[in-house]
Write a protein that holds these residues in place. Structure first.
Motif, short mmCIF file in Angstrom:
data_model
loop_
_atom_site.label_atom_id
_atom_site.label_comp_id
_atom_site.label_asym_id
_atom_site.label_seq_id
_atom_site.Cartn_x
_atom_site.Cartn_y
_atom_site.Cartn_z
N PRO A 17 -23.34 5.02 52.60
CA PRO A 17 -24.68 5.22 53.40
C PRO A 17 -24.66 6.15 54.32
O PRO A 17 -25.49 6.75 54.64
CB PRO A 17 -25.09 3.83 53.56
N ARG A 35 -34.09 1.58 49.56
CA ARG A 35 -33.41 0.85 48.45
C ARG A 35 -34.29 -0.44 48.31
O ARG A 35 -34.65 -0.69 47.19
CB ARG A 35 -31.99 0.53 48.84
N SER A 43 -28.82 4.08 43.99
CA SER A 43 -27.61 3.56 44.83
C SER A 43 -26.96 2.48 43.91
O SER A 43 -27.40 2.08 42.61
CB SER A 43 -27.65 3.05 46.10
N TYR A 53 -23.37 5.79 46.77
CA TYR A 53 -24.33 6.74 46.03
C TYR A 53 -23.66 7.96 45.49
O TYR A 53 -22.51 8.42 46.03
CB TYR A 53 -25.20 7.60 47.10
#
Length: 71
Positions: A17, A35, A43, A53
């Motif tokens: 992230p 998300r 993801s 990701y």
């Protein structure tokens, strides 16, 4: 760094992230909100709770945002 292969056989990597937030220039918290809402790039969530990701997915999502922009 984890290297994967895309459907077309090209190399792909998994980004954290933090790495995605650097690419997109948004806070890591924003990625978490995306998300939760089901927006933003797709993801991968590990059973251990880690989030990653695919670089190709992030770049494709970014290109799609540009195409959908009305500015």
């Amino acid at each position: 760094m984890t290297v994967l292969t895309t459907e077309s056989g090209q190399e792909d990597i998994l980004l954290t992230p933090k790495e995605v937030s650097d690419v997109l220039r948004v806070p890591v918290g924003t990625l978490g909100q995306w998300r939760h809402r089901g927006t933003g790039p797709r993801s991968i969530k590990y059973e251990s709770g880690g989030i990653r990701y695919r670089r190709s997915i992030v770049l494709a999502w970014l290109a799609e945002q540009e195409l959908n922009s009305t500015d």
